[in-house]
Design an enzyme around this catalytic site. Sequence first.
Site, short mmCIF file in Angstrom:
data_model
loop_
_atom_site.label_atom_id
_atom_site.label_comp_id
_atom_site.label_asym_id
_atom_site.label_seq_id
_atom_site.Cartn_x
_atom_site.Cartn_y
_atom_site.Cartn_z
N SER A 135 0.82 -1.21 0.00
CA SER A 135 0.00 0.00 0.00
C SER A 135 0.86 1.26 0.00
O SER A 135 0.36 2.34 -0.29
CB SER A 135 -0.91 0.01 1.23
OG SER A 135 -0.16 0.24 2.40
N GLY A 136 2.11 1.12 0.36
CA GLY A 136 2.99 2.28 0.44
C GLY A 136 3.08 2.86 1.83
O GLY A 136 3.83 3.81 2.06
N GLY A 137 2.34 2.31 2.79
CA GLY A 137 2.45 2.73 4.18
C GLY A 137 3.59 2.00 4.87
O GLY A 137 4.24 1.12 4.30
N SER A 140 3.04 -2.15 5.18
CA SER A 140 3.30 -2.96 4.00
C SER A 140 4.76 -2.86 3.56
O SER A 140 5.33 -3.82 3.05
CB SER A 140 2.38 -2.55 2.85
OG SER A 140 2.62 -1.23 2.42
N CYS A 223 -14.45 -6.96 1.77
CA CYS A 223 -13.39 -6.61 0.82
C CYS A 223 -12.25 -7.61 0.90
O CYS A 223 -11.79 -8.13 -0.12
CB CYS A 223 -12.89 -5.19 1.12
SG CYS A 223 -11.59 -4.64 0.01
N CYS A 316 -11.24 3.37 3.04
CA CYS A 316 -10.41 3.84 1.93
C CYS A 316 -11.21 4.62 0.90
O CYS A 316 -10.70 5.58 0.31
CB CYS A 316 -9.67 2.67 1.29
SG CYS A 316 -10.75 1.43 0.52
#
Length: 484
Positions: A135-137, A140, A223, A316
């Site tokens: 996710s880029g956080g 992750s 999800c 999100c």
Amino acid sequence: MDERFAEHLEHPVARGHRPDGGHDGHAGGALCGDLVRVSVAVAGDTVVDAGFDAEGCGALTAAASAAVDLVRGEALLDAAHVGTQPIAAALGGLSAGKLHAAELVADALHAALGQAAWHDAQLAADPGRTLVAMSGGVDSTVAALLAGPGAATVTLELWRDPENDAEASCCSANAVRAARAVAHGLGLPHLTLDLREPFREGVVDPWLAGHAAGLTPNPCVGCNGRVRLDAMVQLADRLGAATLTTGHYARTTPDGLVRLAADPAKDQAYALAGLDPATTRRLRFPLGEHTKDQVRALAREHGLTVADKADSQDLCFLAGTGRARFLARHGGLDDRPGDVVDTGGAVLGRHRGAHLYTVGQRRGLGLDGTGTPLYVLHTDPAANTVTVGDRAQLATTRIALDGLRLHRPAAAVDRAKLRYKAEPVACRLEDDVLVLDAPTEAVAPGQVAVLLQGDAVVGHAAVSASRLHLDGVGSPTEASSAAA
């Protein structure tokens, strides 16, 4: 002008070409006036062909030509290393004003590569390869770091809405670009998977319908259980990856069930309750034994720029929009003023719309002058009423369930989580009724009950909306109001 830039501008590679069996990625829009389409065809483990079309500045054409030239004939995972900087380098470097063209082309390229990989790739199985959900956080990114150099990464684009805060959303086009930069910074190949259509159909539409029906749905369970993780496992199969690694705070049992994380403050097992054990057995959760502080410390130790990046706090697809605005814009659920009533039907005030309230809610009722704090006991979208009462009327010890799904016998259930951040409560399962050892407040129809045996997730269900809680701490009328 660098001669490499001039060559790609004057003699663009495969401009106007769409390969047979190719998959398209698009980027750009009306705001910048630049539009680019990159198409790639993949067979086995190779990008066998590529082409593009571009409208806008000359830098966009040159960048798209360079990207096509870089990936044509290359191994898929090598092509997945091509991003903004390699494209710019292939043109002899780009000024800050022109770098945006390379970014757009990289966006389109990776969207095309992701679709081509998902549909057509077939890499040889490699037991040492894992696919990392990126996710880029910080979570992750550290998961990718711990996964090792043989990993590949993927970012899902799930939602695109001009009203969203693109920086706050973990699934927007901006988030995809940021995640790709992080993955490439770690030296890992990156793909983008566009799941906007299945996400809308499988997550957002049911969430909207749930609110219209007076429910309190949890979209994250659906999800993870029906859209995101299964899609990434399918991509892992295409890439020959034995496992899928994520940055969730969770653990697994030997028989393939989700377990609570070691850190209760960050545990995310609730959101993973909808997973099939066959999927769970493919998952790796390297953060499951860590605290958030430990994860941030690891990120700082390795000089990762995301070490102090804030966590996303909203759903999100809401990111910066607001629930009421989103329900109105995407679900047609506009403000619809109605009566706030007590359990006897007496009108106490007015509300903005029954769909905006949930069981247990106190704020936003506009009833502060009544003396006794009042809470939502029940919402009726058909009558457009919100029924309120005192806190004791929220309590119940028996909860009827719908859609019960178990991975172990019913007798194994000894605890349940009734909300994402709630502490597990001791209970037993009798047919499709959850019997709690102690009264629990504000159990809302539609919310997910996650069933546990110790710290293992052994099943889940939705709190029934069609049948009442079977008893309550208050009178039968109060119990019915709290559970209808």
